[in-house]
Design a protein around this motif. Sequence first.
Motif, short mmCIF file in Angstrom:
data_model
loop_
_atom_site.label_atom_id
_atom_site.label_comp_id
_atom_site.label_asym_id
_atom_site.label_seq_id
_atom_site.Cartn_x
_atom_site.Cartn_y
_atom_site.Cartn_z
N LEU A 1 -16.31 -1.48 -7.50
CA LEU A 1 -16.25 -1.35 -8.95
C LEU A 1 -15.52 -0.08 -9.37
O LEU A 1 -15.02 0.02 -10.48
CB LEU A 1 -17.66 -1.33 -9.55
CG LEU A 1 -18.46 -2.62 -9.41
CD1 LEU A 1 -19.84 -2.44 -10.02
CD2 LEU A 1 -17.74 -3.78 -10.05
N ALA B 1 -16.40 2.04 -14.16
CA ALA B 1 -17.43 3.05 -13.87
C ALA B 1 -16.72 4.29 -13.36
O ALA B 1 -15.65 4.19 -12.77
CB ALA B 1 -18.40 2.54 -12.81
N LEU C 1 -21.54 3.66 -15.63
CA LEU C 1 -21.18 2.25 -15.63
C LEU C 1 -20.86 1.81 -17.06
O LEU C 1 -21.63 2.06 -17.97
CB LEU C 1 -22.34 1.43 -15.06
CG LEU C 1 -22.11 -0.05 -14.82
CD1 LEU C 1 -21.08 -0.27 -13.72
CD2 LEU C 1 -23.43 -0.73 -14.45
N GLY D 1 -17.72 -2.84 -16.73
CA GLY D 1 -18.22 -2.80 -15.37
C GLY D 1 -19.37 -3.77 -15.15
O GLY D 1 -19.45 -4.44 -14.12
N THR D 2 -20.27 -3.86 -16.12
CA THR D 2 -21.39 -4.80 -15.99
C THR D 2 -20.89 -6.24 -16.09
O THR D 2 -21.41 -7.12 -15.41
CB THR D 2 -22.50 -4.56 -17.04
OG1 THR D 2 -21.97 -4.73 -18.35
CG2 THR D 2 -23.10 -3.18 -16.88
N ALA E 1 -19.42 -7.02 -12.69
CA ALA E 1 -20.50 -7.24 -11.73
C ALA E 1 -21.13 -8.62 -11.95
O ALA E 1 -21.46 -9.33 -10.98
CB ALA E 1 -21.56 -6.15 -11.84
N SER F 1 -20.92 -6.60 -5.24
CA SER F 1 -20.32 -5.42 -5.86
C SER F 1 -20.65 -4.23 -4.97
O SER F 1 -21.82 -3.92 -4.73
CB SER F 1 -20.92 -5.18 -7.25
OG SER F 1 -20.62 -6.24 -8.11
N VAL G 1 -21.16 -0.50 -4.00
CA VAL G 1 -21.52 0.72 -4.74
C VAL G 1 -20.76 1.95 -4.26
O VAL G 1 -20.83 3.00 -4.90
CB VAL G 1 -23.04 0.99 -4.70
CG1 VAL G 1 -23.81 -0.16 -5.31
CG2 VAL G 1 -23.53 1.30 -3.29
N LEU H 1 -18.94 4.77 -6.52
CA LEU H 1 -19.55 4.95 -7.84
C LEU H 1 -20.18 6.34 -7.91
O LEU H 1 -20.75 6.81 -6.93
CB LEU H 1 -20.65 3.91 -8.09
CG LEU H 1 -20.24 2.46 -8.28
CD1 LEU H 1 -21.47 1.58 -8.40
CD2 LEU H 1 -19.37 2.31 -9.51
N ARG I 1 -24.16 4.67 -10.20
CA ARG I 1 -25.00 3.95 -9.23
C ARG I 1 -26.38 3.67 -9.82
O ARG I 1 -26.90 2.56 -9.70
CB ARG I 1 -25.17 4.73 -7.93
CG ARG I 1 -23.99 4.64 -7.03
CD ARG I 1 -24.26 5.33 -5.72
NE ARG I 1 -23.00 5.49 -5.01
CZ ARG I 1 -22.91 5.58 -3.70
NH1 ARG I 1 -23.99 5.53 -2.96
NH2 ARG I 1 -21.74 5.72 -3.14
N PHE J 1 -26.06 0.99 -12.30
CA PHE J 1 -25.77 -0.27 -11.63
C PHE J 1 -27.04 -0.85 -11.00
O PHE J 1 -27.31 -2.05 -11.13
CB PHE J 1 -24.68 -0.08 -10.57
CG PHE J 1 -24.37 -1.34 -9.81
CD1 PHE J 1 -23.63 -2.35 -10.40
CD2 PHE J 1 -24.82 -1.50 -8.53
CE1 PHE J 1 -23.35 -3.52 -9.72
CE2 PHE J 1 -24.54 -2.67 -7.82
CZ PHE J 1 -23.81 -3.68 -8.42
N TYR J 2 -27.82 -0.01 -10.31
CA TYR J 2 -29.06 -0.48 -9.69
C TYR J 2 -30.00 -1.06 -10.75
O TYR J 2 -30.60 -2.12 -10.54
CB TYR J 2 -29.77 0.64 -8.95
CG TYR J 2 -29.01 1.24 -7.80
CD1 TYR J 2 -28.09 0.50 -7.06
CD2 TYR J 2 -29.20 2.56 -7.44
CE1 TYR J 2 -27.40 1.06 -6.01
CE2 TYR J 2 -28.52 3.14 -6.39
CZ TYR J 2 -27.62 2.38 -5.67
OH TYR J 2 -26.93 2.95 -4.63
#
Length: 160
Positions: A32, A43, A69, A73-74, A77, A87, A89, A92, A97, A100-101
């Motif tokens: 990403l 991101a 992010l 980016g979402t 993903a 995706s 990590v 990032l 990160r 994203f998590y």
Amino acid sequence: MFETDEGKIENDILSNLDWLLTNQHKVIYVNLAHIDNGNTMFANQAYAVDAFRLGGFDEKHLRPVGDGLTLLGTRLATHLTQRQVLSDVKHLSWKARQQFYTFMADNFPDFPLICSHSGFTGCWFNKQGERISDYIVSSTKVGQQQKSYWPNPPSPPLRA
């Protein structure tokens, strides 16, 4: 000149990805973020080149900017997950990160995550008594998978 229209970029990525997936190519994962001069489209990237400054390299354009992010980016993903592509990590930033998590846990809790490669970077030792082991994540085997955890992570320092 680089394309800046997010809709066009998103459509181009999906068109290329779908072409690969329908032409017998196996796409396992996609990064990403990676080092670039903008690092704000999907991101912001991790900053791992502090040592370059010592050698006189002007690395200011490689520093993370932006706010982690992004919405694009979402969306990327989500598109990747819907196509069963992981995706990655890696690259990032710490903030990206964490975002994203959270995004994946909230939206795709059973979809696996991948970190294709890693390095020990980005830790600042400002407090007396800090050790490198303070930043190492522990891992235990749970069924067929390794579960990593960090019982008491230190707060990342703020950067100016």
